[in-house]
Design an enzyme around this catalytic site. Structure first.
Site, PDB file in Angstrom:
ATOM      1  N   TYR A   9       1.480  10.042   7.339  1.00  0.00           N
ATOM      2  CA  TYR A   9       1.270   9.116   6.217  1.00  0.00           C
ATOM      3  C   TYR A   9       2.331   9.423   5.167  1.00  0.00           C
ATOM      4  CZ  TYR A   9      -3.380   8.215   8.209  1.00  0.00           C
ATOM      5  OH  TYR A   9      -4.427   7.879   9.034  1.00  0.00           O
ATOM      6  N   PHE A  17     -10.787   2.142   8.984  1.00  0.00           N
ATOM      7  CA  PHE A  17     -10.968   0.800   8.407  1.00  0.00           C
ATOM      8  C   PHE A  17     -12.456   0.492   8.200  1.00  0.00           C
ATOM      9  CE2 PHE A  17      -6.795  -0.919  10.536  1.00  0.00           C
ATOM     10  CZ  PHE A  17      -6.037  -0.186   9.648  1.00  0.00           C
ATOM     11  N   PRO A  18     -13.227   1.416   7.601  1.00  0.00           N
ATOM     12  CA  PRO A  18     -14.667   1.154   7.411  1.00  0.00           C
ATOM     13  C   PRO A  18     -14.936  -0.040   6.494  1.00  0.00           C
ATOM     14  CG  PRO A  18     -13.991   3.058   6.115  1.00  0.00           C
ATOM     15  CD  PRO A  18     -12.839   2.726   7.034  1.00  0.00           C
ATOM     16  N   LEU A  19     -13.940  -0.343   5.633  1.00  0.00           N
ATOM     17  CA  LEU A  19     -14.086  -1.501   4.735  1.00  0.00           C
ATOM     18  C   LEU A  19     -13.305  -2.703   5.263  1.00  0.00           C
ATOM     19  CD1 LEU A  19     -13.595   0.391   1.331  1.00  0.00           C
ATOM     20  CD2 LEU A  19     -15.746  -0.311   2.406  1.00  0.00           C
ATOM     21  N   GLY A  20     -12.655  -2.540   6.410  1.00  0.00           N
ATOM     22  CA  GLY A  20     -11.844  -3.625   6.969  1.00  0.00           C
ATOM     23  C   GLY A  20     -10.362  -3.335   6.905  1.00  0.00           C
ATOM     24  N   GLY A  21      -9.977  -2.212   6.270  1.00  0.00           N
ATOM     25  CA  GLY A  21      -8.570  -1.814   6.248  1.00  0.00           C
ATOM     26  C   GLY A  21      -7.788  -2.526   5.163  1.00  0.00           C
ATOM     27  N   PHE A  22      -6.554  -2.910   5.496  1.00  0.00           N
ATOM     28  CA  PHE A  22      -5.643  -3.462   4.487  1.00  0.00           C
ATOM     29  C   PHE A  22      -6.188  -4.773   3.893  1.00  0.00           C
ATOM     30  CE2 PHE A  22      -3.040  -0.744   7.184  1.00  0.00           C
ATOM     31  CZ  PHE A  22      -2.449   0.060   6.216  1.00  0.00           C
ATOM     32  N   THR A  23      -7.016  -5.469   4.661  1.00  0.00           N
ATOM     33  CA  THR A  23      -7.676  -6.670   4.140  1.00  0.00           C
ATOM     34  C   THR A  23      -9.181  -6.439   4.232  1.00  0.00           C
ATOM     35  OG1 THR A  23      -5.886  -7.940   5.138  1.00  0.00           O
ATOM     36  CG2 THR A  23      -7.769  -9.180   4.299  1.00  0.00           C
ATOM     37  N   PRO A  24      -9.808  -5.927   3.153  1.00  0.00           N
ATOM     38  CA  PRO A  24     -11.235  -5.595   3.233  1.00  0.00           C
ATOM     39  C   PRO A  24     -12.086  -6.783   3.707  1.00  0.00           C
ATOM     40  CG  PRO A  24     -10.282  -4.634   1.263  1.00  0.00           C
ATOM     41  CD  PRO A  24      -9.209  -5.494   1.879  1.00  0.00           C
TER      42      PRO A  24
END
Ligand SMILES: NC(=O)c1ccc[n+]([C@@H]2O[C@H](COP(=O)([O-])OP(=O)(O)OC[C@H]3O[C@@H](n4cnc5c(N)ncnc54)[C@H](OP(=O)(O)O)[C@@H]3O)[C@@H](O)[C@H]2O)c1
Length: 295
Positions: free
Chosen positions: A63, A213-220
């Site tokens: 990263y 991506f628990p929130l959906g990643g780069f696009t929540p």
């Protein structure tokens, strides 16, 4: 009981972590490449996480590269004794930021050395082997050779525990035949549930499942059902998405990522959110309706 303790805890080998932790990937620059847009804010997010009781931070030396690990070291070293830092190896970045496989013995050994050096550690708590047969999702292929390298480094005392990332069930079975696997980190959230059966298998076997991506990643994740449930509970959609994961299975550990102290506080407050059964039923329908739309 502190608020975060309400998420419960789980063990990674001999290390106990709270189920709600923090993922550091979002602290690097755009595209997880280069320095953060605001160095001091990045340090503040890490310090706030630990001050709030987080004792599980997910990172990698790819990263940035090197950026998030050096931020973690600057913000938090010397580390609290209960802090578990989980890193991953198996990929490298090209000059232009592309994600490339790095599975050779030399590359894996170098990656472990780089993680130790940039985090300022003598031993890495947990190292995930990040499969790269397809960078964007699990794909079949033997992990025996690279996992054997990590097992050798574990024998040398450089790694305490080993996990897998971006893997199939067959690769988990292959890996468990070679060494103890304490966690699996794959993409999963209330709208992306390809791993449902894997989650259940790992629950049965007492192995942590750590959704990235628990929130959906780069696009929540965005969904009217999610928004409606959140409104009815006086919570935010992101809190509901996290609370749904905590409820989904006891071996799920969360590492939501953010570069914002306000979002961090909002996310950690999900530890106290209890979802009633009718909310769970409505949320379970989100993945089904998305699959239906894609047919
Ligand atoms: N093993 C792998 O291959 C792999 C792949 C990807 C990620 N990971 C790990 O998984 C962790 C989590 O994944 P992730 O950070 O990419 O995705 P995520 O946690 O699903 O979502 C992060 C995104 O959500 C936004 N966000 C966070 N909290 C929010 C809130 N309360 N309200 C609105 N927006 C919010 C963040 O923006 P802001 O910064 O503006 O809050 C960021 O854009 C990473 O940090 C990394 O450690 C692993």
């Amino acid at each position: 009981m502190a608020a975060l303790d309400r998420s419960g805890s789980f063990t990674l080998g001999d290390l106990t972590v709270k189920r709600l932790g923090y993922g550091a990937m979002q602290l690097a620059g755009p595209g997880v490449f280069g320095p953060p847009k605001d160095h001091d804010s990045a340090l503040a997010v890490l310090r706030e996480a630990v001050a709030s009781g987080v004792n599980h931070i997910d990172t990698s030396d790819f990263y940035g590269p090197h950026v998030t690990n050096r931020l973690i070291r600057q913000a938090l070293h010397p580390y609290p004794t209960d802090l578990v830092i989980v890193t991953k190896v198996g990929a490298r970045r090209s000059e232009d930021g592309a994600w490339l496989p790095a599975f050779s013995r030399q590359e894996l050994t170098q990656a472990v050395d780089d993680n130790l050096c940039n985090l300022g550690l003598d031993v890495l708590d947990v190292v995930n082997l990040r499969a790269m047969f397809d960078a964007h999702g699990p794909a079949e292929g033997s992990i025996e050779a690279p996992l054997t390298v990590l097992a050798d480094l574990q024998q040398q005392g450089l790694i305490r525990h080993i996990g897998l990332s971006n893997v199939t069930s067959a690769q988990i079975a292959e890996g468990r035949g070679l060494c103890e696997i304490v966690c699996v980190q794959n993409q999963y959230n209330l709208a992306h549930r390809a791993d449902d059966a894997m989650v259940d298998d790992l629950t049965r076997d007492g192995i942590a499942y750590v959704p990235f991506f628990p929130l959906g990643g780069f696009t929540p994740v965005q969904s009217s059902t999610l928004s409606n449930v959140a409104r009815s509970l006086g919570a935010t959609p992101m809190q509901v998405a996290l609370a749904w994961l905590l409820r989904r299975a006891p071996n799920i550990l969360l590492i939501p990522g953010t570069s914002s102290v306000a979002h961090l506080r909002e996310n950690l407050a999900a530890a106290e959110l209890r979802l009633p059964d009718d909310a769970i039923a409505a949320l379970n329908g989100i993945a089904t309706s998305i699959e239906g739309d894609q047919r």
